[in-house]
Design a protein around this motif. Structure first.
Motif, short mmCIF file in Angstrom:
data_model
loop_
_atom_site.label_atom_id
_atom_site.label_comp_id
_atom_site.label_asym_id
_atom_site.label_seq_id
_atom_site.Cartn_x
_atom_site.Cartn_y
_atom_site.Cartn_z
N GLU A 83 0.84 -1.07 0.05
CA GLU A 83 0.11 0.04 0.07
C GLU A 83 0.97 1.25 -0.12
O GLU A 83 0.49 2.14 -0.74
N LEU A 84 1.88 1.33 0.87
CA LEU A 84 2.61 2.42 0.74
C LEU A 84 3.55 2.73 -0.41
O LEU A 84 3.94 4.05 -0.70
N GLN A 85 3.71 1.85 -1.31
CA GLN A 85 4.27 2.00 -2.51
C GLN A 85 3.58 3.03 -3.47
O GLN A 85 4.16 3.87 -3.84
N GLY A 90 6.12 5.55 -5.06
CA GLY A 90 7.23 4.78 -5.30
C GLY A 90 8.52 4.98 -4.66
O GLY A 90 9.49 5.36 -5.13
N PRO A 91 8.62 4.78 -3.38
CA PRO A 91 9.71 5.10 -2.58
C PRO A 91 10.74 4.10 -2.68
O PRO A 91 10.23 2.93 -3.02
N ALA A 92 11.80 4.25 -2.48
CA ALA A 92 12.91 3.25 -2.38
C ALA A 92 12.88 2.66 -0.84
O ALA A 92 12.94 3.25 0.01
N MET A 93 12.71 1.08 -0.84
CA MET A 93 12.00 0.48 0.27
C MET A 93 13.24 -0.32 0.81
O MET A 93 13.87 -0.87 -0.09
N VAL A 94 13.67 -0.25 2.18
CA VAL A 94 14.48 -1.08 2.87
C VAL A 94 13.98 -2.50 2.99
O VAL A 94 13.00 -2.60 3.34
N GLY A 113 14.66 -0.64 -7.46
CA GLY A 113 15.40 0.09 -6.59
C GLY A 113 15.38 -0.15 -4.94
O GLY A 113 15.62 0.56 -4.31
N ALA A 114 14.77 -1.31 -4.71
CA ALA A 114 14.82 -1.83 -3.23
C ALA A 114 16.08 -1.95 -2.90
O ALA A 114 17.09 -1.91 -3.25
N GLY A 140 16.23 11.64 -6.21
CA GLY A 140 14.77 12.29 -5.84
C GLY A 140 13.66 11.66 -5.24
O GLY A 140 12.50 11.96 -5.07
N ARG A 141 13.99 10.35 -4.76
CA ARG A 141 12.99 9.44 -4.29
C ARG A 141 12.87 9.41 -2.69
O ARG A 141 14.13 9.72 -2.17
#
Length: 227
Positions: A83-85, A90-94, A113-114, A140-141
């Protein structure tokens, strides 16, 4: 009835997800933005399936910044990872390495881009995580982390893992804690049930605070829905 809904959801979601994930190499031919857009299609499908089949809706409280930020979210279910994506553009997720090593899906996640990190939190793993996060910031993410390190049940408040402090110090971005109560409708075991999942954006925490102060403020805000 809850089990019926859950089984139908699993059949529909995973059967359609397979070709979506398998087609990521096609999007990759058109660059990183195309891969992020591809991922957003998948997560919006997930939102549709959870709403229509499971009866799960979302509620947003608070306001998130318009500029890129470092987000730290409570983690109670798979629900918020997808959901947060879409919600955070489109954040880079750890992501823990075990997930990144899943055939095909892991490759797609890396191409998206994880930011991959080992559970052992060794010095080398931490440096690698910070390099990848810094590179994502340069594009810029936003960056998203689940700082407790693993999925927890409602009512559990484990301390933050060292990775949060390392990224907070390195990224020097405005930090936004997110409280989430998905575990109420999406338990670790048993059927998923209808209901409302709340995402509460906490107050922005500026960069440069002492580690103990930043961690305390993030931890409290992440667990605000359970106070």
């Amino acid at each position: 009835m809850a089990w019926v809904r859950t089984i139908v959801f699993m059949i529909v979601f995973y059967s359609i997800s397979l070709p979506i994930v398998a087609s990521v190499p096609i999007s990759a031919l058109f660059g990183d933005k195309a891969v992020i857009a591809h991922a957003t299609v998948w997560t919006r499908f997930h939102r549709w399936a959870t709403r229509v089949i499971l009866g799960i809706k979302i509620r947003i409280e608070g306001t998130r910044p318009t500029e890129p930020a470092f987000y730290a979210c409570k983690h109670q279910a798979m629900f918020e990872t997808l959901e947060l994506q879409a919600l955070l553009d489109g954040p880079a997720m750890v992501l823990k390495r075990e997930l990144a090593d899943i055939p095909l899906w892991g490759w797609a996640a890396r191409r998206y881009g994880a930011i991959v990190v080992d559970r052992d939190a060794s010095a080398g793993a931490m440096r690698g995580m910070m390099r990848e996060a810094t590179a994502a910031k340069a594009t810029g993410r936003s960056i998203l982390i689940f700082p407790e390190g693993t999925r927890v049940s409602p009512g559990e408040h484990p301390p933050l893992k060292p990775g949060f402090a390392g990224l907070y110090r390195t990224l020097k971005m405005p930090t936004v804690p997110i409280a989430c109560d998905s575990g109420v409708v999406w338990p670790k075991k048993g059927p998923k049930g209808p209901g409302v999942v709340t995402f509460r954006f906490g107050d922005v925490i500026p960069p440069g605070l002492p580690r103990e102060d930043a961690e305390a403020r993030v931890h409290a805000a992440m667990n605000a829905l359970e106070a």
